[in-house]
Design a protein around this motif. Structure first.
Motif, PDB file in Angstrom:
ATOM      1  N   ASN A 296       0.807  -1.222   0.000  1.00  0.00           N
ATOM      2  CA  ASN A 296       0.000   0.000   0.000  1.00  0.00           C
ATOM      3  C   ASN A 296       0.840   1.271   0.000  1.00  0.00           C
ATOM      4  O   ASN A 296       0.346   2.348  -0.338  1.00  0.00           O
ATOM      5  CB  ASN A 296      -0.928   0.014   1.215  1.00  0.00           C
ATOM      6  N   GLY A 297       2.102   1.142   0.389  1.00  0.00           N
ATOM      7  CA  GLY A 297       2.992   2.308   0.399  1.00  0.00           C
ATOM      8  C   GLY A 297       3.054   2.954  -0.972  1.00  0.00           C
ATOM      9  O   GLY A 297       3.086   4.189  -1.098  1.00  0.00           O
ATOM     10  N   VAL A 298       3.052   2.151  -2.007  1.00  0.00           N
ATOM     11  CA  VAL A 298       3.138   2.702  -3.365  1.00  0.00           C
ATOM     12  C   VAL A 298       1.849   3.471  -3.700  1.00  0.00           C
ATOM     13  O   VAL A 298       1.902   4.616  -4.157  1.00  0.00           O
ATOM     14  CB  VAL A 298       3.412   1.582  -4.401  1.00  0.00           C
ATOM     15  N   ALA A 299       0.699   2.861  -3.432  1.00  0.00           N
ATOM     16  CA  ALA A 299      -0.571   3.521  -3.780  1.00  0.00           C
ATOM     17  C   ALA A 299      -0.754   4.826  -2.996  1.00  0.00           C
ATOM     18  O   ALA A 299      -1.218   5.838  -3.552  1.00  0.00           O
ATOM     19  CB  ALA A 299      -1.739   2.570  -3.505  1.00  0.00           C
ATOM     20  N   VAL A 300      -0.372   4.813  -1.723  1.00  0.00           N
ATOM     21  CA  VAL A 300      -0.530   6.025  -0.909  1.00  0.00           C
ATOM     22  C   VAL A 300       0.379   7.136  -1.433  1.00  0.00           C
ATOM     23  O   VAL A 300      -0.023   8.295  -1.536  1.00  0.00           O
ATOM     24  CB  VAL A 300      -0.238   5.717   0.583  1.00  0.00           C
ATOM     25  N   ARG A 301       1.601   6.763  -1.801  1.00  0.00           N
ATOM     26  CA  ARG A 301       2.517   7.805  -2.292  1.00  0.00           C
ATOM     27  C   ARG A 301       2.096   8.290  -3.670  1.00  0.00           C
ATOM     28  O   ARG A 301       2.250   9.474  -3.987  1.00  0.00           O
ATOM     29  CB  ARG A 301       3.949   7.282  -2.240  1.00  0.00           C
ATOM     30  N   MET A 302       1.502   7.408  -4.466  1.00  0.00           N
ATOM     31  CA  MET A 302       0.941   7.872  -5.744  1.00  0.00           C
ATOM     32  C   MET A 302      -0.153   8.908  -5.461  1.00  0.00           C
ATOM     33  O   MET A 302      -0.227   9.957  -6.110  1.00  0.00           O
ATOM     34  CB  MET A 302       0.348   6.697  -6.541  1.00  0.00           C
ATOM     35  N   ALA A 303      -0.992   8.606  -4.485  1.00  0.00           N
ATOM     36  CA  ALA A 303      -2.110   9.509  -4.163  1.00  0.00           C
ATOM     37  C   ALA A 303      -1.593  10.869  -3.701  1.00  0.00           C
ATOM     38  O   ALA A 303      -2.085  11.921  -4.130  1.00  0.00           O
ATOM     39  CB  ALA A 303      -2.978   8.885  -3.074  1.00  0.00           C
ATOM     40  N   VAL A 304      -0.590  10.846  -2.825  1.00  0.00           N
ATOM     41  CA  VAL A 304      -0.065  12.110  -2.288  1.00  0.00           C
ATOM     42  C   VAL A 304       0.574  12.926  -3.418  1.00  0.00           C
ATOM     43  O   VAL A 304       0.309  14.125  -3.570  1.00  0.00           O
ATOM     44  CB  VAL A 304       0.950  11.822  -1.149  1.00  0.00           C
ATOM     45  N   LEU A 305       1.379  12.261  -4.250  1.00  0.00           N
ATOM     46  CA  LEU A 305       2.035  12.986  -5.348  1.00  0.00           C
ATOM     47  C   LEU A 305       0.996  13.531  -6.312  1.00  0.00           C
ATOM     48  O   LEU A 305       1.081  14.665  -6.784  1.00  0.00           O
ATOM     49  CB  LEU A 305       3.018  12.063  -6.077  1.00  0.00           C
ATOM     50  N   TYR A 306       0.000  12.705  -6.581  1.00  0.00           N
ATOM     51  CA  TYR A 306      -1.066  13.129  -7.502  1.00  0.00           C
ATOM     52  C   TYR A 306      -1.803  14.357  -6.954  1.00  0.00           C
ATOM     53  O   TYR A 306      -1.980  15.357  -7.659  1.00  0.00           O
ATOM     54  CB  TYR A 306      -2.039  11.965  -7.716  1.00  0.00           C
ATOM     55  N   LEU A 307      -2.183  14.301  -5.685  1.00  0.00           N
ATOM     56  CA  LEU A 307      -2.964  15.410  -5.120  1.00  0.00           C
ATOM     57  C   LEU A 307      -2.138  16.702  -5.037  1.00  0.00           C
ATOM     58  O   LEU A 307      -2.681  17.793  -5.135  1.00  0.00           O
ATOM     59  CB  LEU A 307      -3.523  15.034  -3.742  1.00  0.00           C
TER      60      LEU A 307
END
Ligand code: NCD
Length: 321
Positions: A296-307
């Motif tokens: 999940n670390g990857v998905a969360v960091r994708m979300a943060v970078l995206y936002l």
């Protein structure tokens, strides 16, 4: 307006769920054959890590690449920091190259805030500042819990969660505690008085946070047990007589969990010291969500970078924080 993610303190329940919702939608990208979306094409992300990292750095880097951003990694050992450059000069130099996001890990509490205050164009993400905060770790822990409890239709509000071990030096614990207070969860901080001082809990100023110095009593009826590594690199004095003595009293074992928190699940942010804060049986057993956390670390960091880095439609701009 440039936005940052510097900590969980101050985020509302809605803001936390906004990150988790975005992360949820990115989980699927990593399961595809071709793990890439064009979302951040043309954006530049610099990871500047003044402290060692395995999981956090690699997952930020993978996250940026899966979003098609250009990413570069700078570590203290190979940068001009070694030559005496200050944090301010380093981040200002990097900002001159126009990155959209700077992801910073540093041994000083407040380093990411300091960078954010002094930069004008780049978003800053705190990837761990001393013993202060590690917001993306807390978000990935929450996403992991949200996925786990969704299978029994339980929300992540109303959980009883315990942090065991070196709470005093743990930025992971601090970020998580702020999040669980925002969610209204009961938080138990478990460890010897030297590692879980009363003042530490008082600083959160919340009736939801309690300190327990006995492992058995602390584990009783927990839904979630978070094991924490002994942060020897942040300990300027001896906080426990020795690690063997410590583990006799505070190592989380399957036997104890079966007796005191039979339906609990277990998290660990890594790196793990098996036999010190967590037994191998627990780490590899059915209640462990540790691999899920990394995933999940990857998905969360994708979300943060995206936002933070997506190009906003000007009509959306007003609705952003
Ligand atoms: C944590 C950290 O660096 O704060 N690790 C991580 O980011 N996965 C916890 C630790 O070092 O024990």
């Amino acid at each position: 307006m440039v936005d940052h993610l510097l900590g969980i303190e101050g985020l509302s329940k809605t803001e936390i769920h906004r990150y988790l919702d975005a992360a949820h939608s990115f989980v699927e990208v990593s399961e595809r054959d071709i793990k890439k979306v064009p979302t951040l094409r043309g954006k530049t992300i610099i990871h500047v890590f003044f402290e060692p990292s395995t999981r956090t750095l690699s997952s930020f880097d993978i996250a940026g690449k899966r979003l098609s951003a250009d990413t570069i990694n700078i570590s203290a050992s190979s940068s001009s920091v070694k030559k005496g450059e200050t944090l301010l000069d380093t981040v200002r130099t990097l900002e001159s190259m126009n990155p959209d996001v700077l992801v910073i890990r540093h041994s000083e509490s407040g380093a990411a805030h300091f960078a954010a205050r002094n930069l004008t164009r780049s978003s800053v993400v705190n990837a761990g500042d001393g013993a202060h905060e590690h917001p993306t770790q807390a978000l990935l822990d929450l996403l992991t819990l949200r996925q786990h409890f969704a299978s029994s239709k339980r929300p992540i509000e109303g959980l009883r969660i315990g942090f065991v071990g070196d709470v005093r030096h743990s930025r992971v614990a601090r970020s998580n505690i702020w999040a669980h207070i925002a969610l209204g969860n009961e938080v138990r901080l478990i460890g010897p008085p030297t590692l879980v001082p009363m003042d530490f809990a008082r600083a959160f100023n919340s009736p939801l946070v309690n300190v327990v110095h006995d492992l058995r009593e602390g584990l009783r009826d927990l839904d979630v047990v978070v094991c924490l590594r002994m942060q020897l690199e942040r300990q300027s004095e001896h906080f426990v007589p020795n690690l063997d003595e410590y583990s006799k009293e505070f190592c989380v074992s399957e036997r104890l969990l079966r007796e005191f928190a039979p339906s609990s699940v277990v998290l660990h942010p890594g790196p793990m010291n098996r036999g010190t804060e967590i037994s191998g049986e627990v780490a590899d057993g059915p209640r462990s969500l540790i691999h899920r956390q990394v995933n999940n670390g990857v998905a969360v960091r994708m979300a943060v970078l995206y936002l933070l880095a997506r190009t906003l439609d000007p009509r959306e701009e007003g609705s952003e924080r």
